[in-house]
Design an enzyme around this catalytic site. Structure first.
Site, PDB file in Angstrom:
ATOM      1  N   TYR A 134       0.986  -1.250   0.119  1.00  0.00           N
ATOM      2  CA  TYR A 134      -0.018   0.025  -0.001  1.00  0.00           C
ATOM      3  C   TYR A 134       0.872   1.007   0.238  1.00  0.00           C
ATOM      4  O   TYR A 134       1.583   1.533   0.766  1.00  0.00           O
ATOM      5  CB  TYR A 134      -0.834  -0.154   1.196  1.00  0.00           C
ATOM      6  N   LYS A 193      -1.294  -1.229  -3.989  1.00  0.00           N
ATOM      7  CA  LYS A 193      -2.513   0.343  -4.269  1.00  0.00           C
ATOM      8  C   LYS A 193      -1.619   0.821  -4.405  1.00  0.00           C
ATOM      9  O   LYS A 193      -1.146   1.310  -3.196  1.00  0.00           O
ATOM     10  CB  LYS A 193      -3.373  -0.597  -3.090  1.00  0.00           C
TER      11      LYS A 193
END
Length: 306
Positions: free
Chosen positions: A139, A167
């Site tokens: 992330y 992400k």
């Protein structure tokens, strides 16, 4: 090092965490929210991320979220679990709980609070992959973590089999493109931007993790489907509608922090749409007032959602 898995694609909303007026997880509302998202055609769910207010939840509340969502989904779509915390030992403990709950994959940031070197970040992700056996998704969230995951680092860990995907919530479109250009399947590249999904998909991203997808999952699914069939004009039109709807996150911005304004807006919209019972956000976030909630209602109506 990670368990092999098919590439993650499509729309994977980061699920909000509905709360009761006394700041406990509202399980009944969470179940309705999951049904709202799955019924909207999403491809997977991501719990315990930023839009889930993960930084505000106790360990017991995190476990309640995991058990509720994984149990209710019952395998209809994969459920990714955020294991976000400051250092590797704490992340490993969250990972253990997520595995017990039946999560299909883990999502982790770089370590934070501590001042880290890229070699320590590599060790962090390698350790998580080696000790869990689940697909691990990085992330990239420098606004909160204060570390930018470089394309070189991500691609190196992908080539080793440590990372199953990323992400990207960095806002760095050049860096996103570098990852897309350098990656090899089955590594998944997912954009975390609600307002540039069409351009990210056009560049070759595999999917989107949109907080606004809680409010309008159908819209993001339609956007993704338009892009998948190469109808970029229709994708752009849907993206522009969603970009206007994203204005809800700025309604409270003059008197509160960005998290209070954004997460409060998502929850207010879900409450107005009848999905959750209460729009409360976790302490110490500032709640939206009646006037602000009314303005959000007008934006929802303008987007065809009320």
């Amino acid at each position: 090092m990670t368990t092999s898995a098919a590439p993650l694609t499509g729309v994977i909303p980061p699920v909000c965490t509905p709360m009761t007026p006394d700041y406990e997880v509202d399980v009944a509302s969470m179940v309705r929210l999951v049904d709202h998202l799955v019924g909207g055609g999403v491809d997977a769910l991501f719990v315990l991320g930023s839009s889930s207010e993960v930084a505000y939840l106790t360990d017991a509340q995190r476990r309640t979220v995991l058990d509720t969502v994984v149990g209710h989904v019952a395998g209809q779509v994969p459920v990714l679990a955020g294991v976000i915390d400051m250092t590797t030992p704490r992340v490993l403990e969250h990972a253990r709980v997520a595995i017990e709950a039946g999560a299909a994959g883990l999502v982790a940031t770089a370590p934070f609070y501590t001042r880290t070197h890229p070699d320590e970040i590599r060790t962090h992700f390698r350790t998580l992959a080696a000790r869990t056996g689940l697909p691990v998704y990085a992330y990239d969230l420098p606004v909160s973590v204060h570390t930018k995951l470089s394309a070189d680092l991500l691609l190196e860990l992908a080539a080793e089999g440590v990372l199953a995907g990323v992400k990207d919530s960095s806002g760095d479109d050049g860096g996103l493109r570098a990852v897309i250009l350098g990656r090899r399947p089955p590594f998944s590249v997912l954009t975390g931007s609600e307002v540039t999904v069409d351009s990210a998909l056009w560049m070759g991203a595999d999917g989107v993790v949109p907080g606004l997808g809680n409010v309008d999952p159908h819209g993001y699914v339609e956007l993704y489907r338009c892009a998948a069939r190469g109808d970029w004009q229709a994708a752009r039109a849907e993206q522009e509608r969603l970009a206007r709807l994203f204005g809800i996150v700025h309604v409270g911005g003059a008197r509160m922090g960005g998290s209070s304004s954004g997460l409060g807006a998502f929850k207010a919209a879900l409450h107005l749409r009848g999905v959750i019972d209460c729009p409360v956000t976790a302490l110490p976030q500032i709640p939206l007032n009646e006037d602000e909630i009314g303005r959000i209602g007008k934006l929802l109506a303008g987007a065809g959602l009320l």
